[in-house]
Write a protein that holds these residues in place. Structure first.
Motif, PDB file in Angstrom:
ATOM      1  N   ALA A  52      27.747  48.531  43.489  1.00  0.00           N
ATOM      2  CA  ALA A  52      26.429  48.747  42.713  1.00  0.00           C
ATOM      3  C   ALA A  52      26.604  48.560  41.597  1.00  0.00           C
ATOM      4  O   ALA A  52      25.691  48.380  40.597  1.00  0.00           O
ATOM      5  CB  ALA A  52      25.636  49.944  43.226  1.00  0.00           C
ATOM      6  N   GLN A  53      27.827  49.097  40.951  1.00  0.00           N
ATOM      7  CA  GLN A  53      27.850  49.033  39.500  1.00  0.00           C
ATOM      8  C   GLN A  53      28.516  47.572  38.875  1.00  0.00           C
ATOM      9  O   GLN A  53      28.298  47.685  37.628  1.00  0.00           O
ATOM     10  CB  GLN A  53      29.140  50.021  39.266  1.00  0.00           C
ATOM     11  N   LEU A  54      28.443  46.707  39.443  1.00  0.00           N
ATOM     12  CA  LEU A  54      28.863  45.459  39.193  1.00  0.00           C
ATOM     13  C   LEU A  54      27.758  44.430  38.855  1.00  0.00           C
ATOM     14  O   LEU A  54      26.642  44.764  39.345  1.00  0.00           O
ATOM     15  CB  LEU A  54      29.934  44.769  40.150  1.00  0.00           C
ATOM     16  N   GLU A  55      27.873  43.561  38.216  1.00  0.00           N
ATOM     17  CA  GLU A  55      26.869  42.289  37.808  1.00  0.00           C
ATOM     18  C   GLU A  55      27.175  40.911  38.012  1.00  0.00           C
ATOM     19  O   GLU A  55      28.617  40.746  38.007  1.00  0.00           O
ATOM     20  CB  GLU A  55      26.194  42.609  36.518  1.00  0.00           C
ATOM     21  N   GLY A  56      26.226  39.997  38.285  1.00  0.00           N
ATOM     22  CA  GLY A  56      26.415  38.684  38.018  1.00  0.00           C
ATOM     23  C   GLY A  56      27.366  38.014  39.112  1.00  0.00           C
ATOM     24  O   GLY A  56      27.694  38.635  40.419  1.00  0.00           O
ATOM     25  N   VAL A  57      28.463  37.223  38.688  1.00  0.00           N
ATOM     26  CA  VAL A  57      29.295  36.657  39.377  1.00  0.00           C
ATOM     27  C   VAL A  57      30.299  37.533  39.996  1.00  0.00           C
ATOM     28  O   VAL A  57      30.909  37.335  41.105  1.00  0.00           O
ATOM     29  CB  VAL A  57      30.057  35.351  38.907  1.00  0.00           C
ATOM     30  N   GLU A  58      30.816  38.537  39.090  1.00  0.00           N
ATOM     31  CA  GLU A  58      31.841  39.519  39.390  1.00  0.00           C
ATOM     32  C   GLU A  58      31.068  40.292  40.972  1.00  0.00           C
ATOM     33  O   GLU A  58      31.893  40.581  41.636  1.00  0.00           O
ATOM     34  CB  GLU A  58      32.071  40.444  38.495  1.00  0.00           C
ATOM     35  N   LYS A  59      30.015  40.528  40.608  1.00  0.00           N
ATOM     36  CA  LYS A  59      29.529  41.250  41.946  1.00  0.00           C
ATOM     37  C   LYS A  59      29.320  40.366  43.108  1.00  0.00           C
ATOM     38  O   LYS A  59      29.564  40.815  44.196  1.00  0.00           O
ATOM     39  CB  LYS A  59      27.808  41.814  41.512  1.00  0.00           C
ATOM     40  N   LEU A  60      28.766  39.032  42.912  1.00  0.00           N
ATOM     41  CA  LEU A  60      29.151  38.311  43.802  1.00  0.00           C
ATOM     42  C   LEU A  60      30.262  38.050  44.659  1.00  0.00           C
ATOM     43  O   LEU A  60      30.390  38.156  45.928  1.00  0.00           O
ATOM     44  CB  LEU A  60      28.518  36.832  43.797  1.00  0.00           C
ATOM     45  N   ARG A  61      31.268  37.908  44.096  1.00  0.00           N
ATOM     46  CA  ARG A  61      32.839  37.854  44.466  1.00  0.00           C
ATOM     47  C   ARG A  61      33.096  39.058  45.205  1.00  0.00           C
ATOM     48  O   ARG A  61      33.658  39.103  46.277  1.00  0.00           O
ATOM     49  CB  ARG A  61      33.832  37.712  43.298  1.00  0.00           C
ATOM     50  N   ALA A  62      32.709  40.076  44.442  1.00  0.00           N
ATOM     51  CA  ALA A  62      33.072  41.550  45.257  1.00  0.00           C
ATOM     52  C   ALA A  62      32.397  41.197  46.650  1.00  0.00           C
ATOM     53  O   ALA A  62      32.895  42.042  47.573  1.00  0.00           O
ATOM     54  CB  ALA A  62      32.855  42.727  44.371  1.00  0.00           C
ATOM     55  N   LEU A  63      31.148  41.073  46.669  1.00  0.00           N
ATOM     56  CA  LEU A  63      30.213  41.280  47.811  1.00  0.00           C
ATOM     57  C   LEU A  63      31.002  40.224  48.911  1.00  0.00           C
ATOM     58  O   LEU A  63      30.977  40.491  50.077  1.00  0.00           O
ATOM     59  CB  LEU A  63      28.861  40.782  47.594  1.00  0.00           C
ATOM     60  N   THR A  64      31.214  38.833  48.410  1.00  0.00           N
ATOM     61  CA  THR A  64      31.754  38.183  49.689  1.00  0.00           C
ATOM     62  C   THR A  64      33.050  38.661  50.040  1.00  0.00           C
ATOM     63  O   THR A  64      33.468  38.319  51.224  1.00  0.00           O
ATOM     64  CB  THR A  64      32.009  36.616  49.029  1.00  0.00           C
ATOM     65  N   ARG A  65      34.092  39.407  49.236  1.00  0.00           N
ATOM     66  CA  ARG A  65      35.015  39.767  49.802  1.00  0.00           C
ATOM     67  C   ARG A  65      34.725  40.910  50.768  1.00  0.00           C
ATOM     68  O   ARG A  65      35.576  41.297  51.788  1.00  0.00           O
ATOM     69  CB  ARG A  65      36.144  40.446  48.496  1.00  0.00           C
ATOM     70  N   ALA A  66      33.802  41.811  50.458  1.00  0.00           N
ATOM     71  CA  ALA A  66      33.714  42.866  51.359  1.00  0.00           C
ATOM     72  C   ALA A  66      32.929  42.228  52.594  1.00  0.00           C
ATOM     73  O   ALA A  66      33.309  42.861  53.766  1.00  0.00           O
ATOM     74  CB  ALA A  66      32.549  43.664  50.626  1.00  0.00           C
ATOM     75  N   PHE A  67      32.139  41.238  52.621  1.00  0.00           N
ATOM     76  CA  PHE A  67      31.455  40.775  53.718  1.00  0.00           C
ATOM     77  C   PHE A  67      32.542  40.069  54.677  1.00  0.00           C
ATOM     78  O   PHE A  67      32.443  40.362  56.019  1.00  0.00           O
ATOM     79  CB  PHE A  67      30.551  39.591  53.324  1.00  0.00           C
ATOM     80  N   TYR A  68      33.460  39.267  54.233  1.00  0.00           N
ATOM     81  CA  TYR A  68      34.416  38.790  55.003  1.00  0.00           C
ATOM     82  C   TYR A  68      35.762  39.542  55.314  1.00  0.00           C
ATOM     83  O   TYR A  68      36.371  39.286  56.145  1.00  0.00           O
ATOM     84  CB  TYR A  68      34.714  37.440  54.360  1.00  0.00           C
ATOM     85  N   TRP A  69      36.031  40.598  54.584  1.00  0.00           N
ATOM     86  CA  TRP A  69      37.111  41.597  54.656  1.00  0.00           C
ATOM     87  C   TRP A  69      36.808  42.714  55.118  1.00  0.00           C
ATOM     88  O   TRP A  69      37.252  43.197  56.432  1.00  0.00           O
ATOM     89  CB  TRP A  69      38.018  41.244  53.545  1.00  0.00           C
ATOM     90  N   GLN A  70      36.272  43.612  54.410  1.00  0.00           N
ATOM     91  CA  GLN A  70      35.877  44.905  55.188  1.00  0.00           C
ATOM     92  C   GLN A  70      34.840  44.934  56.306  1.00  0.00           C
ATOM     93  O   GLN A  70      35.158  45.793  57.147  1.00  0.00           O
ATOM     94  CB  GLN A  70      35.115  45.855  53.954  1.00  0.00           C
ATOM     95  N   LEU A  71      33.914  44.105  56.123  1.00  0.00           N
ATOM     96  CA  LEU A  71      32.879  44.088  57.353  1.00  0.00           C
ATOM     97  C   LEU A  71      33.508  43.002  58.543  1.00  0.00           C
ATOM     98  O   LEU A  71      33.166  43.161  59.613  1.00  0.00           O
ATOM     99  CB  LEU A  71      31.260  43.429  56.938  1.00  0.00           C
TER     100      LEU A  71
END
Length: 269
Positions: A52-71
């Motif tokens: 929630a504290q990230l923005e822009g492309v950095e946030k998108l990269r973190a989200l995709t990592r979480a989606f495919y790795w953490q989830l």
């Protein structure tokens, strides 16, 4: 068979994801259990990941990592379509899905975190587009990889084998009708592959709620009815298709089939 939530997709009265949830509910009584678990996991991710504290492309990269790795989501391992990898609630349950289904889930996850990903109706399977600081980034839903424009163009040329010219307007967001028709066609073909013909017939009725009198959907309905041993009903659908699309390559085969069905058979004693 009525599907009121599909009859007004031209006006986009409901969010696409809500309609996709409704489609799953038609086939599985426990669908809501997995839908709820998906949102619960997103809420937990929001509380503990720092996304929630990230923005822009950095946030998108973190989200995709979480989606495919953490989830733990991943592309379906089977070479053939299966409904358990296409219907969105089953993909949540099994953590694997076809790229289109993963695209819908990742798009909704991004929306949950305040990111707008647009679904692009792309050859082979859709991509997701993220616009930021006058740049466009494209997410491959099969892997979560971020692609830039040149990579997307190369992928288009590979998917079409050079048979179609690339243009940047092909990267515009798809409207809801296009998304749902393409998704429901994947569901239909997956159910046929699973030999769940009664459910495949239901899916054709869904498609006809969006595309009334579409000859290709009516042809497919005829095929499914034939598989269900309802040849007497399939005749009308095949006849309609032949009349509406006389130059289609499959029309000649269907003409011959219709002639065989209507020609009296000689009985030898």
């Amino acid at each position: 068979m009525q599907f009121s939530y599909l009859e007004h997709v031209d006006h986009e009265l409901l969010p696409t994801i809500e309609i996709v949830w409704e489609v799953s509910r038609v086939f599985h009584a426990d669908s809501d259990l997995y839908v709820s678990s998906f949102y619960q996991q997103l809420n937990e991710l929001k509380e503990h990941s720092g996304l929630a504290q990230l923005e822009g492309v950095e946030k998108l990269r973190a989200l995709t990592r979480a989606f495919y790795w953490q989830l733990g989501f991943s592309k379906a391992p089977e070479p053939l379509l299966s409904s358990k990898r296409v219907l969105i609630d089953r993909a949540i349950r099994l953590r694997t899905g076809e790229p289109f289904t993963l695209a819908l889930l990742l798009q909704e996850a991004a929306n949950h975190f305040g990111l707008v990903l647009e679904l692009i109706d792309f050859p082979d399977y859709p991509l997701l587009r993220f616009d930021h600081d006058q740049h466009s980034y494209f997410v491959d839903p099969a892997s979560g990889d971020l692609l830039r424009g040149q990579q997307v163009q190369e992928r288009f040329e590979d998917a079409t084998e050079g048979g179609e010219s690339f243009s940047w307007d092909k990267l515009e967001a798809a409207d809801q009708k296009i998304v749902l028709v393409r998704y429901l066609n994947e569901v239909k073909h997956a159910l046929i592959s699973d030999r769940r013909f009664a459910d495949a017939l239901t899916t054709v009725h869904m498609l006809l709620a969006i595309l009334p009198d579409d000859p290709y959907e009516i042809r497919d309905r005829g095929y499914i009815l034939e598989e269900l041993d309802c040849n007497h009903v399939a005749v009308d659908d095949y006849q309609y298709f032949v009349e509406q699309c006389p130059d289609d390559p499959s029309a000649q085969l269907l003409r011959l089939q219709l002639e065989n069905w209507t020609t009296p058979q000689t009985v030898l004693h």
